[in-house]
Design an enzyme around this catalytic site. Structure first.
Site, PDB file in Angstrom:
ATOM      1  N   CYS A 160       0.836  -1.211   0.000  1.00 45.32           N
ATOM      2  CA  CYS A 160       0.000   0.000   0.000  1.00 45.32           C
ATOM      3  C   CYS A 160       0.869   1.259   0.000  1.00 45.32           C
ATOM      4  O   CYS A 160       1.527   1.547  -0.981  1.00 45.32           O
ATOM      5  CB  CYS A 160      -0.999  -0.041   1.146  1.00 45.32           C
ATOM      6  SG  CYS A 160      -2.335   1.154   0.919  1.00 45.32           S
ATOM      7  N   HIS A 201      -3.919  -5.280   0.545  1.00 49.24           N
ATOM      8  CA  HIS A 201      -3.425  -5.624   1.892  1.00 49.24           C
ATOM      9  C   HIS A 201      -3.493  -7.123   2.165  1.00 49.24           C
ATOM     10  O   HIS A 201      -4.447  -7.598   2.783  1.00 49.24           O
ATOM     11  CB  HIS A 201      -4.250  -4.870   2.947  1.00 49.24           C
ATOM     12  CG  HIS A 201      -3.916  -3.422   3.032  1.00 49.24           C
ATOM     13  ND1 HIS A 201      -2.874  -2.942   3.795  1.00 49.24           N
ATOM     14  CD2 HIS A 201      -4.469  -2.353   2.426  1.00 49.24           C
ATOM     15  CE1 HIS A 201      -2.817  -1.623   3.668  1.00 49.24           C
ATOM     16  NE2 HIS A 201      -3.770  -1.240   2.835  1.00 49.24           N
ATOM     17  N   GLU A 222      -1.938  -8.808   4.301  1.00 42.25           N
ATOM     18  CA  GLU A 222      -1.883  -9.125   5.743  1.00 42.25           C
ATOM     19  C   GLU A 222      -3.281  -9.283   6.340  1.00 42.25           C
ATOM     20  O   GLU A 222      -3.433  -9.895   7.392  1.00 42.25           O
ATOM     21  CB  GLU A 222      -1.060  -8.068   6.503  1.00 42.25           C
ATOM     22  CG  GLU A 222      -1.725  -6.715   6.734  1.00 42.25           C
ATOM     23  CD  GLU A 222      -1.746  -5.804   5.504  1.00 42.25           C
ATOM     24  OE1 GLU A 222      -1.309  -6.244   4.417  1.00 42.25           O
ATOM     25  OE2 GLU A 222      -2.217  -4.660   5.637  1.00 42.25           O
TER      26      GLU A 222
END
Ligand code: MN
Length: 229
Positions: A96, A200, A202
């Site tokens: 990001c 993202h 994660e």
């Protein structure tokens, strides 16, 4: 990290690296350059996480709108670290804001605000949705590192950004775009592991093994003998 929200978000990157067997170390923007260098010299890979807007002076532009969560300290720290890492061939995973830092460090540029600078973009700023909300599809370029990692050329991703890559920097190639043309991934053209993504992973590792592979391939690259540039 500044503030509870960033600290919490940062923790998700730490958890993802831990999940795939890496040993994460967080670096605070409060460190001075000498301490940073000492920490940097012990690293085997550099993960640049998400966060606020980079000051547009770093890509030679005037501010077009109010910056979201700007931090000069963090800009300077991350731009310095990524330049060192690029020079040394240290594996880089940039997520990001991290993707944007990587691009800016190599003299690429950004859209400061997708919604006001582009006509009819998709909704990329889904910060109010659940972190794992799959906002749009991305189309991955065949023969790229990202395509090999995912084993798929189309994948649905989350999207929590209001800025995006405008011109990809020399030394980086576009490896994925959203259907509206927004760049969603860049990768290095050299032998070192350099991968930047706008979404993202994660927040998606729990339910998507392909997203785990992004972290595990980064950790594998960090464990491998360094590519001499
Ligand atoms: Mn997006």
């Amino acid at each position: 990290m500044e503030g509870g929200a960033s600290a919490f978000a940062a923790n998700r990157y730490v958890q993802a690296i831990d999940l795939v067997g890496g040993a994460p170390v967080s670096i605070s923007p409060l460190e001075d350059e000498i301490s940073c260098q000492a920490i940097y010299e012990r690293l085997e890979g550099l993960l640049l996480p998400g966060g606020g807007d980079i000051n547009p002076r770093h890509y030679r532009e005037e501010k077009l709108c109010k910056l979201r969560n700007p931090s000069d300290r963090r800009d300077n720290l991350e731009l310095t670290l990524v330049r060192w890492a690029l020079q040394d061939g240290l594996p880089i995973l940039a997520i990001c804001r991290g993707l944007q830092v990587l691009n800016v460090a190599l003299r690429g540029t950004l859209y400061q605000d997708i919604a006001s600078q582009l006509t009819q973009p998709l909704k990329h700023d889904c910060s109010c949705c659940a972190r794992d909300y799959l906002a749009h599809e991305i189309e991955i370029e065949p023969q790229t590192y990202l395509a090999a990692t995912f084993g798929d050329l189309r994948i649905h991703v989350n999207s929590r950004h209001h800025q995006a890559i405008k011109e990809a920097a020399p030394g980086l190639t576009v490896s994925a775009r959203a259907p509206d043309g927004i760049i969603e991934a860049l990768e290095g053209v050299g032998p070192a592991f350099v991968l930047g993504i706008q979404f993202h992973p994660e927040d998606l590792v729990a339910n998507d093994e392909r997203m785990q592979r992004l972290f595990s391939s980064f950790v594998e690259a960090a464990n491998a003998p360094r590519t001499v540039l």
